[in-house]
Scaffold this motif. Sequence first.
Motif, PDB file in Angstrom:
ATOM      1  N   GLY A   1       0.788  -1.230   0.000  1.00 22.48           N
ATOM      2  CA  GLY A   1       0.000   0.000   0.000  1.00 22.48           C
ATOM      3  C   GLY A   1       0.816   1.273   0.000  1.00 22.48           C
ATOM      4  N   HIS A   2       2.139   1.140  -0.105  1.00 22.70           N
ATOM      5  CA  HIS A   2       3.008   2.328  -0.130  1.00 22.70           C
ATOM      6  C   HIS A   2       3.437   2.558  -1.575  1.00 22.70           C
ATOM      7  N   ARG A   3       3.230   3.762  -2.073  1.00 24.27           N
ATOM      8  CA  ARG A   3       3.520   4.055  -3.471  1.00 24.27           C
ATOM      9  C   ARG A   3       4.713   4.994  -3.615  1.00 24.27           C
ATOM     10  N   GLN A   4       5.484   4.806  -4.683  1.00 24.28           N
ATOM     11  CA  GLN A   4       6.490   5.790  -5.094  1.00 24.28           C
ATOM     12  C   GLN A   4       6.295   6.032  -6.585  1.00 24.28           C
ATOM     13  N   VAL A   5       6.099   7.289  -6.965  1.00 21.34           N
ATOM     14  CA  VAL A   5       5.877   7.608  -8.378  1.00 21.34           C
ATOM     15  C   VAL A   5       6.758   8.790  -8.763  1.00 21.34           C
ATOM     16  N   GLU A   6       6.967   8.954 -10.068  1.00 22.06           N
ATOM     17  CA  GLU A   6       7.804  10.046 -10.569  1.00 22.06           C
ATOM     18  C   GLU A   6       7.172  10.627 -11.831  1.00 22.06           C
ATOM     19  N   HIS A   7       7.201  11.951 -11.936  1.00 23.20           N
ATOM     20  CA  HIS A   7       6.764  12.654 -13.146  1.00 23.20           C
ATOM     21  C   HIS A   7       7.891  13.599 -13.555  1.00 23.20           C
ATOM     22  N   THR A   8       8.102  13.768 -14.854  1.00 17.10           N
ATOM     23  CA  THR A   8       9.174  14.654 -15.312  1.00 17.10           C
ATOM     24  C   THR A   8       8.683  15.569 -16.430  1.00 17.10           C
ATOM     25  N   ILE A   9       9.379  16.693 -16.587  1.00 12.71           N
ATOM     26  CA  ILE A   9       9.130  17.598 -17.708  1.00 12.71           C
ATOM     27  C   ILE A   9      10.432  18.351 -17.990  1.00 12.71           C
ATOM     28  N   ASP A  10      10.644  18.711 -19.257  1.00 12.78           N
ATOM     29  CA  ASP A  10      11.811  19.511 -19.645  1.00 12.78           C
ATOM     30  C   ASP A  10      11.378  20.956 -19.843  1.00 12.78           C
ATOM     31  N   VAL A  11      12.194  21.886 -19.355  1.00 16.74           N
ATOM     32  CA  VAL A  11      11.852  23.302 -19.469  1.00 16.74           C
ATOM     33  C   VAL A  11      12.987  24.088 -20.099  1.00 16.74           C
ATOM     34  N   GLY A  12      12.620  25.135 -20.816  1.00 20.95           N
ATOM     35  CA  GLY A  12      13.605  26.009 -21.448  1.00 20.95           C
ATOM     36  C   GLY A  12      13.998  27.136 -20.513  1.00 20.95           C
ATOM     37  N   ALA A  13      14.669  26.771 -19.426  1.00 19.59           N
ATOM     38  CA  ALA A  13      15.121  27.759 -18.436  1.00 19.59           C
ATOM     39  C   ALA A  13      16.313  27.166 -17.702  1.00 19.59           C
TER      40      ALA A  13
ATOM     41  N   ASP B   1      -4.441   1.690   4.516  1.00 21.24           N
ATOM     42  CA  ASP B   1      -4.034   1.046   3.252  1.00 21.24           C
ATOM     43  C   ASP B   1      -5.234   0.595   2.429  1.00 21.24           C
ATOM     44  N   ASP B   2      -6.295   1.389   2.464  1.00 18.61           N
ATOM     45  CA  ASP B   2      -7.529   1.049   1.736  1.00 18.61           C
ATOM     46  C   ASP B   2      -7.289   1.099   0.225  1.00 18.61           C
ATOM     47  N   PRO B   3      -7.556  -0.003  -0.501  1.00 20.62           N
ATOM     48  CA  PRO B   3      -7.236  -0.036  -1.941  1.00 20.62           C
ATOM     49  C   PRO B   3      -8.009   1.004  -2.762  1.00 20.62           C
ATOM     50  N   ALA B   4      -9.273   1.227  -2.417  1.00 23.46           N
ATOM     51  CA  ALA B   4     -10.065   2.214  -3.177  1.00 23.46           C
ATOM     52  C   ALA B   4      -9.518   3.616  -2.936  1.00 23.46           C
TER      53      ALA B   4
END
Length: 316
Positions: A5-17, A121-124
Motif C-alpha cells: 500500500g506504499h507508493r512511489q511515483v515520478e513525473h518529469t518535464i523539460d523546461v527552457g530555463a 491502506d484502503d485499496p479504493a
Amino acid sequence: MHDNGHRQVEHTIDVGAPAAEVYRLIADVRHWPRIFPPTVYAEQVERADRSERIRIWATANGAVKHWTSRRELDPDGLRVDFRQEVSAAPVAAMGGAWVIEPAGAATARIRLLHDYRAIDDDPADLAWIDEAVDRNSKAELAALKANVERAVGAGEELVFSFTDSVDIDGAAKDVYEFLDQAQHWQHRLPHVSRVVLTEDTPGVQTLEMVTVTKDGAAHTTKSIRVCFPHHRIVYKQTTLPALMSLHTGCWDITEHESGVTASSEHTVVLNPATITAVLGPEAGIGEARAFVRTALSTNSTATLGLAKDYAESLRR
C-alpha cells in the motif's frame, strides 16, 4: 513501487530555463501563487539553515485545502525534499522531492517524486490518491514549465507590484471587518454593483464581484481569499480581466501609536497577447502597465478610503 500500500511515483518535464532559476522559483514558496495555478497563498512559518516549515492554501477539485509541510533545501544539489506534517484524508502520509537536473546552459529537467500511503491502506482510497497525484503532477509540471519559461523569457517588464496605503484613526478590528465582510460591498463601495461571497470554511472565502469602471463597463471577477484576523487578507484572482494572466493581492492592517495603517498590495503579470485588442493597435507593455495599475489603484484607494470612514465613524 507498489508494495504494502506504499507508493512511489515520478513525473518529469523539460523546461527552457536554466536549472538554477527553476530551483530558485521552487525553493521560495512566495513565488508559488505565480507559478502554480492552484496555489492561492504560501508562507514560510519557520526557517533553519536548510530546513523550513511552510503553509500552503491551494484549490483541489474546486475546494480550498490547506496543509503544513516540512522541506529540506539543497541549493547545491538543486533539490527540495518535502513531507506533509498533517495530511488530509484519505491520505495517511505524503512526501517527495523536486529534483532539477541541468540539461545544458538554458534548459533543465524537472523530476517530481512522490511517496504516499492511504489511511488503513484502503485499496479504493489508494486508487483515488493515485489518480489525484497523477493528474495534479501533470497539471502542476505543465503550468510550472509555462510560467517558468515566461518568467525567464519575458523579463520583468510583464511582472510588477505596487502598494497603496492610508492612515486611519481607528481600530484595526474595525478596518479588518470592513475588508473581511465583503458581502456588504455592493452597498458600501460605489464601484461594486454585485457581490457573491461564500465562506464554507472559516477564513477561506470565494468572492465574486461585478465592478464598474469610470466609462461604465462592467467586469466580473472571482477571487479566493484567505483571511487572518485582524491584520491580513490575501487573495488570488481566478477569473481575470483580459489584460492580466495573474493577479494576486493582499490587504494589510498595521497598528502603531497613532492608529493604524491599512495598505493594499497588488502583484500582476500582464498578458501581452491581449494588449492591442483591449487598448488599441498602438499600445504596448508600458501602456498596459499604466492602465492596469490605474484601474487597480483607483478601486483599492476607494476601498481603503471607505474602510477609513467606517472605522473612524465607529471610534467617534
